[in-house]
Scaffold this active site. Sequence first.
Site, PDB file in Angstrom:
ATOM      1  N   HIS A 152       8.322 -24.228  27.617  1.00 26.07           N
ATOM      2  CA  HIS A 152       6.940 -24.441  27.182  1.00 26.07           C
ATOM      3  C   HIS A 152       6.549 -23.295  26.257  1.00 26.07           C
ATOM      4  O   HIS A 152       7.056 -22.183  26.369  1.00 26.07           O
ATOM      5  CB  HIS A 152       6.040 -24.465  28.425  1.00 26.07           C
ATOM      6  CG  HIS A 152       4.627 -24.872  28.182  1.00 26.07           C
ATOM      7  ND1 HIS A 152       3.686 -24.013  27.648  1.00 26.07           N
ATOM      8  CD2 HIS A 152       3.965 -26.038  28.430  1.00 26.07           C
ATOM      9  CE1 HIS A 152       2.523 -24.627  27.568  1.00 26.07           C
ATOM     10  NE2 HIS A 152       2.661 -25.863  28.038  1.00 26.07           N
ATOM     11  N   ASP A 204       8.983 -19.710  35.118  1.00 28.70           N
ATOM     12  CA  ASP A 204       7.782 -20.520  34.954  1.00 28.70           C
ATOM     13  C   ASP A 204       7.856 -21.647  35.978  1.00 28.70           C
ATOM     14  O   ASP A 204       8.652 -22.574  35.847  1.00 28.70           O
ATOM     15  CB  ASP A 204       7.737 -21.065  33.527  1.00 28.70           C
ATOM     16  CG  ASP A 204       6.659 -22.118  33.305  1.00 28.70           C
ATOM     17  OD1 ASP A 204       5.910 -22.437  34.253  1.00 28.70           O
ATOM     18  OD2 ASP A 204       6.583 -22.658  32.180  1.00 28.70           O
ATOM     19  N   GLN A 228       5.674 -26.641  36.977  1.00 29.42           N
ATOM     20  CA  GLN A 228       6.017 -28.002  37.381  1.00 29.42           C
ATOM     21  C   GLN A 228       6.750 -28.038  38.717  1.00 29.42           C
ATOM     22  O   GLN A 228       6.924 -29.112  39.299  1.00 29.42           O
ATOM     23  CB  GLN A 228       6.881 -28.667  36.299  1.00 29.42           C
ATOM     24  CG  GLN A 228       6.242 -28.754  34.939  1.00 29.42           C
ATOM     25  CD  GLN A 228       4.997 -29.618  34.918  1.00 29.42           C
ATOM     26  OE1 GLN A 228       4.800 -30.478  35.768  1.00 29.42           O
ATOM     27  NE2 GLN A 228       4.137 -29.390  33.939  1.00 29.42           N
ATOM     28  N   LYS A 283      -2.214 -27.606  38.289  1.00 30.67           N
ATOM     29  CA  LYS A 283      -1.098 -28.524  38.447  1.00 30.67           C
ATOM     30  C   LYS A 283      -0.743 -28.732  39.924  1.00 30.67           C
ATOM     31  O   LYS A 283       0.056 -29.611  40.253  1.00 30.67           O
ATOM     32  CB  LYS A 283       0.113 -28.014  37.669  1.00 30.67           C
ATOM     33  CG  LYS A 283      -0.055 -28.144  36.150  1.00 30.67           C
ATOM     34  CD  LYS A 283       1.180 -27.679  35.425  1.00 30.67           C
ATOM     35  CE  LYS A 283       1.141 -28.047  33.953  1.00 30.67           C
ATOM     36  NZ  LYS A 283       0.058 -27.391  33.203  1.00 30.67           N
ATOM     37  N   CYS A 293       3.666 -29.113  24.105  1.00 36.23           N
ATOM     38  CA  CYS A 293       3.808 -27.650  23.967  1.00 36.23           C
ATOM     39  C   CYS A 293       5.269 -27.243  24.096  1.00 36.23           C
ATOM     40  O   CYS A 293       5.598 -26.235  24.732  1.00 36.23           O
ATOM     41  CB  CYS A 293       2.947 -26.913  24.990  1.00 36.23           C
ATOM     42  SG  CYS A 293       1.178 -27.147  24.753  1.00 36.23           S
TER      43      CYS A 293
END
Length: 404
Positions: free
Chosen positions: A121, A198, A201, A224, A362
Site C-alpha cells: 500500500h 502493515d 488487512q 478496518k 493505493c
Amino acid sequence: MNAPANIAPLDVKAQFPGIPEGWHYLDSAATAQKPQAVIDAITNAYAHDYATVHRGVYERSAAMTRSYEAARAAVAGLVGGDPEGLVFTRGATEAINLVAASWGEANLNEGDRILLSRLEHHSNIVPWQMLAERTGAVIDVCPITADGRIDLSALEEMLSEHHKLVALSHVSNVFGSTLDVRAAADMAHKVGAKILIDGCQAVPRLDVDVAALGVDFYAFSAHKCYGPTGVGALWAQPGLLDHMPPYQGGGAMIDRVSLEDGTTYAPAPARFEAGTPHIVGAVGFHAAADWLSSLGREAIHNHELGLVAFAREELSKIDGLTLYGPDDSAGIVSFNMDGVHGHDVATILDDAGVAVRAGHHCAQPLMDYLGVSATVRASFAAHSDPSDVSALVEGIYKVKRIFG
C-alpha cells in the site's frame, strides 16, 4: 446459484445498522461497517462518560483515563502484545510514518537499504521514500509470485548486511494474499535488519501474535477492525520504543518543560502521544476489539475463506473476466472485465445494490506490474453471506449485458 455447504455461518448482519436490507456491502477492505456494540460504546463515551485523560484530578477524568488505558490493553491484546508497546495513532498510516520519522531518522544513514515489496500500500511505500530522500538510504523492491504473494525466496536472496529495515504487508489489500511473517522476520533478523509489518488487512480476520511472529513493529487501524476512523495503533518492541526519539512535541508527552534548561520526555508509549488523544476513538477501538474477540477471528477467517471460494468459483465461469490473487485469499477478490473500466463496473454494481471498490487501491506500483490502471475489488467481512456473492455475480452479468 447455490452456495457451498462449507461456508461457516456467522449470523451477525442484524448487528450492523449501516447495512439495510437489500444492500450488499463488499468494501470492508477499505473500511468496515460498525456493529451496534461499537456505536453504543462511542455514543455512551460522548454522552455520559466524556472527560479529558491523564490530566484531571476529578473522578470522571480519572474514570476516563482508566477507560483509555483499558483500551490500550485491549487493543494490544488483539496482536498479543504488551500494552507498554502500544502507541495510539491516527491510523496505520501515522504509525508507519512514526517509525520512519523516529526510528528511521535515528538509525538510517547514506547507503543503508530498506526492503519493500511490489504489492505494498502507498502508506508502506511513501514514508520510506521520504525517509530515503532525507537520509540517503536506498530502497529495494522484492518481487511477487505468479499467484500474488511476496516471494520469500527472492527476499532471502536480496537481503544483505546493508539492509536496516524490511517493511511488508501481512495481507495484501489487493490480492488478499497472506505473508509468512515469521519466515520473513527470521530472514530480516539474520542480517541484522528490523521488520515492520502493515497489519491493516490481517488484524480483522487473523489471530495475530507479535511475539510468535517475531516482528519489531506492527501497524494497524481501528476502522478496518469494525471500530471508528481516526484512530489506529503501532505496536513495537518496548525496548525499541524506549530508545526512539519523540515523533511530535506537545502536551502529555513530556516529563518537564523549561525555557532555560530544555525539555525532558515521558517514557514510552506516552512520549509518542502528543496532545489530547482521540479518547472516544480509543474507547470505540476497545469495543471493536471485544466484538472481534467474542466472535473469534479464526471463525471470521474461515467464514470469509468460504465466501471467497464461492465468489471465485462463480466469477471464473464468466467469459472475459480475469481474477487476481490466490484461491485462498483472506477476504478479498480482485478482478477485471475485458473492455470495461473498473469504475464502470462499480457504477453498474452500485445500481444493483452492490458496493465494491474500483481503482488502484493505493497500490499503483502493483497496478503497473499487472499492466492495468485499476481493478475491481470485492471484500468480505463477518457480516457477509452467500447472498452478497450472488448479488455480485448477478451484477457482473448485468455489466456484460450492458456492454455486450
